[in-house]
Design a protein around this motif. Sequence first.
Motif, PDB file in Angstrom:
ATOM      1  N   VAL A 150       0.885  -1.106   0.161  1.00 15.17           N
ATOM      2  CA  VAL A 150       0.054   0.104   0.047  1.00 15.17           C
ATOM      3  C   VAL A 150       0.940   1.115  -0.074  1.00 15.17           C
ATOM      4  O   VAL A 150       1.883   1.410   0.994  1.00 15.17           O
ATOM      5  CB  VAL A 150      -0.851   0.214   0.992  1.00 15.17           C
ATOM      6  N   LEU A 151       0.630   2.091  -0.850  1.00 16.54           N
ATOM      7  CA  LEU A 151       1.482   3.529  -1.123  1.00 16.54           C
ATOM      8  C   LEU A 151       0.721   4.376  -0.222  1.00 16.54           C
ATOM      9  O   LEU A 151      -0.550   4.672  -0.748  1.00 16.54           O
ATOM     10  CB  LEU A 151       1.686   3.769  -2.465  1.00 16.54           C
ATOM     11  N   ILE A 152       1.316   4.980   0.772  1.00 14.62           N
ATOM     12  CA  ILE A 152       0.552   6.017   1.621  1.00 14.62           C
ATOM     13  C   ILE A 152       1.297   7.332   1.520  1.00 14.62           C
ATOM     14  O   ILE A 152       2.388   7.418   1.873  1.00 14.62           O
ATOM     15  CB  ILE A 152       0.626   5.444   3.125  1.00 14.62           C
ATOM     16  N   LEU A 153       0.698   8.299   1.020  1.00 13.65           N
ATOM     17  CA  LEU A 153       1.428   9.623   0.711  1.00 13.65           C
ATOM     18  C   LEU A 153       0.720  10.557   1.907  1.00 13.65           C
ATOM     19  O   LEU A 153      -0.439  10.546   1.936  1.00 13.65           O
ATOM     20  CB  LEU A 153       1.105  10.155  -0.528  1.00 13.65           C
ATOM     21  N   ASP A 154       1.744  11.216   2.806  1.00 12.32           N
ATOM     22  CA  ASP A 154       1.368  11.972   3.592  1.00 12.32           C
ATOM     23  C   ASP A 154       1.342  13.407   2.902  1.00 12.32           C
ATOM     24  O   ASP A 154       2.510  13.920   2.842  1.00 12.32           O
ATOM     25  CB  ASP A 154       2.311  11.912   4.859  1.00 12.32           C
ATOM     26  N   GLU A 155       0.295  13.929   2.870  1.00 13.89           N
ATOM     27  CA  GLU A 155      -0.056  15.295   2.070  1.00 13.89           C
ATOM     28  C   GLU A 155      -0.676  16.095   2.907  1.00 13.89           C
ATOM     29  O   GLU A 155      -1.169  17.245   2.705  1.00 13.89           O
ATOM     30  CB  GLU A 155      -0.832  14.971   0.868  1.00 13.89           C
ATOM     31  N   ILE A 156      -0.366  15.939   4.382  1.00 15.17           N
ATOM     32  CA  ILE A 156      -0.826  16.826   5.465  1.00 15.17           C
ATOM     33  C   ILE A 156      -0.139  18.248   5.306  1.00 15.17           C
ATOM     34  O   ILE A 156      -0.968  19.394   5.256  1.00 15.17           O
ATOM     35  CB  ILE A 156      -0.352  16.203   6.850  1.00 15.17           C
ATOM     36  N   GLN A 157       0.980  18.256   4.564  1.00 17.15           N
ATOM     37  CA  GLN A 157       1.688  19.589   4.335  1.00 17.15           C
ATOM     38  C   GLN A 157       1.514  20.105   3.032  1.00 17.15           C
ATOM     39  O   GLN A 157       1.243  21.169   2.643  1.00 17.15           O
ATOM     40  CB  GLN A 157       3.061  19.674   4.938  1.00 17.15           C
ATOM     41  N   THR A 158       1.821  19.088   2.119  1.00 18.77           N
ATOM     42  CA  THR A 158       1.946  19.320   0.607  1.00 18.77           C
ATOM     43  C   THR A 158       0.364  19.439  -0.113  1.00 18.77           C
ATOM     44  O   THR A 158       0.422  19.791  -1.164  1.00 18.77           O
ATOM     45  CB  THR A 158       2.777  18.374  -0.205  1.00 18.77           C
ATOM     46  N   GLY A 159      -0.466  19.122   0.636  1.00 16.89           N
ATOM     47  CA  GLY A 159      -1.857  18.817  -0.191  1.00 16.89           C
ATOM     48  C   GLY A 159      -2.435  20.177  -0.010  1.00 16.89           C
ATOM     49  O   GLY A 159      -2.167  21.087   0.813  1.00 16.89           O
ATOM     50  N   LEU A 160      -3.827  20.254  -0.669  1.00 19.37           N
ATOM     51  CA  LEU A 160      -4.810  21.184  -0.691  1.00 19.37           C
ATOM     52  C   LEU A 160      -4.113  22.420  -1.335  1.00 19.37           C
ATOM     53  O   LEU A 160      -4.274  23.525  -0.636  1.00 19.37           O
ATOM     54  CB  LEU A 160      -5.272  21.387   0.592  1.00 19.37           C
ATOM     55  N   GLY A 161      -3.241  22.471  -2.486  1.00 21.48           N
ATOM     56  CA  GLY A 161      -2.913  23.363  -3.094  1.00 21.48           C
ATOM     57  C   GLY A 161      -1.673  23.992  -2.640  1.00 21.48           C
ATOM     58  O   GLY A 161      -0.937  24.889  -3.649  1.00 21.48           O
ATOM     59  N   ARG A 162      -0.936  23.667  -1.775  1.00 24.79           N
ATOM     60  CA  ARG A 162       0.336  24.303  -1.432  1.00 24.79           C
ATOM     61  C   ARG A 162       1.354  24.095  -2.519  1.00 24.79           C
ATOM     62  O   ARG A 162       2.273  25.185  -2.410  1.00 24.79           O
ATOM     63  CB  ARG A 162       0.833  23.471  -0.143  1.00 24.79           C
ATOM     64  N   THR A 163       1.479  23.174  -3.332  1.00 22.36           N
ATOM     65  CA  THR A 163       2.589  22.907  -4.251  1.00 22.36           C
ATOM     66  C   THR A 163       2.238  23.288  -5.470  1.00 22.36           C
ATOM     67  O   THR A 163       3.179  23.017  -6.564  1.00 22.36           O
ATOM     68  CB  THR A 163       3.202  21.497  -4.128  1.00 22.36           C
ATOM     69  N   GLY A 164       0.985  24.079  -5.812  1.00 22.75           N
ATOM     70  CA  GLY A 164       0.560  24.339  -6.984  1.00 22.75           C
ATOM     71  C   GLY A 164      -0.197  23.324  -7.649  1.00 22.75           C
ATOM     72  O   GLY A 164      -0.788  23.555  -8.877  1.00 22.75           O
ATOM     73  N   LYS A 165      -0.703  22.209  -7.036  1.00 24.58           N
ATOM     74  CA  LYS A 165      -1.525  21.060  -7.459  1.00 24.58           C
ATOM     75  C   LYS A 165      -2.418  20.744  -6.357  1.00 24.58           C
ATOM     76  O   LYS A 165      -2.038  21.046  -5.162  1.00 24.58           O
ATOM     77  CB  LYS A 165      -0.861  19.791  -7.889  1.00 24.58           C
ATOM     78  N   MET A 166      -3.651  20.381  -6.640  1.00 21.21           N
ATOM     79  CA  MET A 166      -4.554  20.202  -5.163  1.00 21.21           C
ATOM     80  C   MET A 166      -3.712  19.110  -4.226  1.00 21.21           C
ATOM     81  O   MET A 166      -3.727  19.406  -3.012  1.00 21.21           O
ATOM     82  CB  MET A 166      -5.897  19.592  -5.845  1.00 21.21           C
ATOM     83  N   LEU A 167      -3.295  18.073  -5.088  1.00 26.65           N
ATOM     84  CA  LEU A 167      -2.367  17.148  -4.073  1.00 26.65           C
ATOM     85  C   LEU A 167      -0.937  16.993  -4.978  1.00 26.65           C
ATOM     86  O   LEU A 167      -1.235  16.889  -6.142  1.00 26.65           O
ATOM     87  CB  LEU A 167      -3.015  15.730  -4.217  1.00 26.65           C
ATOM     88  N   ALA A 168      -0.057  16.988  -4.265  1.00 27.39           N
ATOM     89  CA  ALA A 168       1.463  16.908  -4.871  1.00 27.39           C
ATOM     90  C   ALA A 168       1.587  15.812  -5.882  1.00 27.39           C
ATOM     91  O   ALA A 168       2.429  15.914  -6.726  1.00 27.39           O
ATOM     92  CB  ALA A 168       2.423  17.233  -3.811  1.00 27.39           C
ATOM     93  N   GLU A 169       0.706  14.553  -5.581  1.00 27.00           N
ATOM     94  CA  GLU A 169       1.059  13.403  -6.380  1.00 27.00           C
ATOM     95  C   GLU A 169       0.548  13.778  -7.934  1.00 27.00           C
ATOM     96  O   GLU A 169       1.163  12.990  -8.666  1.00 27.00           O
ATOM     97  CB  GLU A 169       0.132  12.281  -5.904  1.00 27.00           C
ATOM     98  N   ASN A 220      -3.120  29.873  -8.142  1.00 21.85           N
ATOM     99  CA  ASN A 220      -2.481  31.181  -7.545  1.00 21.85           C
ATOM    100  C   ASN A 220      -1.052  30.625  -7.096  1.00 21.85           C
ATOM    101  O   ASN A 220       0.042  31.204  -7.268  1.00 21.85           O
ATOM    102  CB  ASN A 220      -3.339  31.882  -6.894  1.00 21.85           C
ATOM    103  N   ALA A 221      -0.994  29.333  -6.133  1.00 14.52           N
ATOM    104  CA  ALA A 221      -0.029  28.757  -5.589  1.00 14.52           C
ATOM    105  C   ALA A 221       0.979  28.674  -6.836  1.00 14.52           C
ATOM    106  O   ALA A 221       2.368  28.887  -6.537  1.00 14.52           O
ATOM    107  CB  ALA A 221      -0.182  27.648  -4.821  1.00 14.52           C
ATOM    108  N   ASP A 222       0.590  27.900  -7.663  1.00 15.15           N
ATOM    109  CA  ASP A 222       1.453  27.563  -8.827  1.00 15.15           C
ATOM    110  C   ASP A 222       2.180  28.737  -9.455  1.00 15.15           C
ATOM    111  O   ASP A 222       3.494  29.009  -9.647  1.00 15.15           O
ATOM    112  CB  ASP A 222       0.479  26.993  -9.906  1.00 15.15           C
ATOM    113  N   ARG A 223       1.557  29.892  -9.977  1.00 15.43           N
ATOM    114  CA  ARG A 223       1.877  31.052 -10.522  1.00 15.43           C
ATOM    115  C   ARG A 223       2.894  31.722  -9.512  1.00 15.43           C
ATOM    116  O   ARG A 223       3.998  32.121  -9.836  1.00 15.43           O
ATOM    117  CB  ARG A 223       0.493  31.995 -11.007  1.00 15.43           C
ATOM    118  N   MET A 224       2.313  32.064  -8.408  1.00 14.70           N
ATOM    119  CA  MET A 224       2.819  32.950  -7.363  1.00 14.70           C
ATOM    120  C   MET A 224       4.045  32.332  -6.822  1.00 14.70           C
ATOM    121  O   MET A 224       5.035  33.049  -6.633  1.00 14.70           O
ATOM    122  CB  MET A 224       2.124  33.460  -6.184  1.00 14.70           C
ATOM    123  N   GLY A 225       4.146  31.020  -6.815  1.00 16.70           N
ATOM    124  CA  GLY A 225       4.987  30.106  -6.301  1.00 16.70           C
ATOM    125  C   GLY A 225       6.406  30.242  -7.386  1.00 16.70           C
ATOM    126  O   GLY A 225       7.409  30.608  -6.806  1.00 16.70           O
TER     127      GLY A 225
END
Length: 400
Positions: free
Chosen positions: A221-240, A310-315
Amino acid sequence: MQSHDFIQLEDTYGAHNYKPLDVVIERGDGIWVWDVAGKRYMDCLSAYSAVNQGHCHPRILQALTTQAKQLTLTSRAFRNNQLGLLYKELCELTNSHKVLPMNSGAEAVETVIKAVRKWGYKIKGVPEDKAEIIVCANNFHGRTITIVGFSTDPHSREGFGPFTPGFRVIPFGDAPALEAAITPHTVGFLVEPIQGEAGVIIPPAGYLQDVKKICEDRNIVLILDEIQTGLGRTGKMLAEAHEGIEADLTLIGKALSGGFYPISAVLSNKEVLGVLRPGEHGSTFGGNPLACAIARTALQVLVEENLVENADRMGAYFLEGLRRINAPHIREVRGKGLMIGVEFHPDAGGARTYCEALMREGLLCKETHDNIIRFAPPLVITREDIDWALERITKVFSQK
Ligand SMILES: *Cc1c(COP(=O)(O)O)cnc(C)c1O
């Protein structure tokens, strides 16, 4: 009362398990916060990415007050009229099949450890009590005994043993190391898409695709901890999504409430969560109607205000500006979206002194480890705001 009075109260009566910058904040609005003396600061930490939507977002505030007057907690002994709607909206937004709501990030991590172990015994056929989960060096997944037990950071672990067995540590960003660490007892691989607390460590391109394939081939089972990267932070809804993959289990938290309330969730694409039967896992506050109403609105704000784009562009704009700073002490500037790290040479005197200098200039950020500063402002930031920040950052980084 003034700043030093509040600081003294904390120091006298509180446990000293944090070493905060000496700024006493009393108000926030968007990317800005104000201290008790009325001085304004730009928040470039966003409560470790919990405030992606900006401080005190009016729509989330409205959802909170409306729901708080209506119903706050039933416990899961009864159903409520918010939970199913949150499930559906979360699944549609993240392309998941099932959701399990908890409160903190660490609880979501504990939840997947239980679920994946049970899946290993019931579905994969691993002998009782033999399940192994592989994790990465320099991980950060929270602060419980089990979680710090598989941390490689001495500050997180020392003095807290004995720890929970059943974990194996491999280097981050190294897919062949994963392949080599797998045994017939391996049930899961838990990893952050970008290591945040470790200092914004970005794995080599293709890493997530490689580990996804290995996990699929070896029935892990692949488990991604997106607690910090998720919900837009890295310019995608999920960093995956940067690598076009889908984890079997995804953990989210932090920005799921826009900073209003502790809410976390396990998202499942494989039927791992299906192994949990009534009575085997739960939480008094997990999935409460107040949390659900807040989370539903916090997600709507991300989508309707285009905060991911916006996170993608401003980042990209922020990163470009930081890379233009010509200061000999800077070793590397790296990031994805608005998750940015600046690493200094070890002889630069430490990142903390830069954070303190930036605070005096009206910009709040925090060192991670000795030589790295993370810049992670709320995703509502504009180009003008970034220009304002870059002016101050350039001044401070060029000074020493
Ligand atoms: C913050 C964080 C956690 C822990 O969340 P808490 O709500 O503090 O328990 C876990 N994993 C990652 C990647 C985090 O950034």
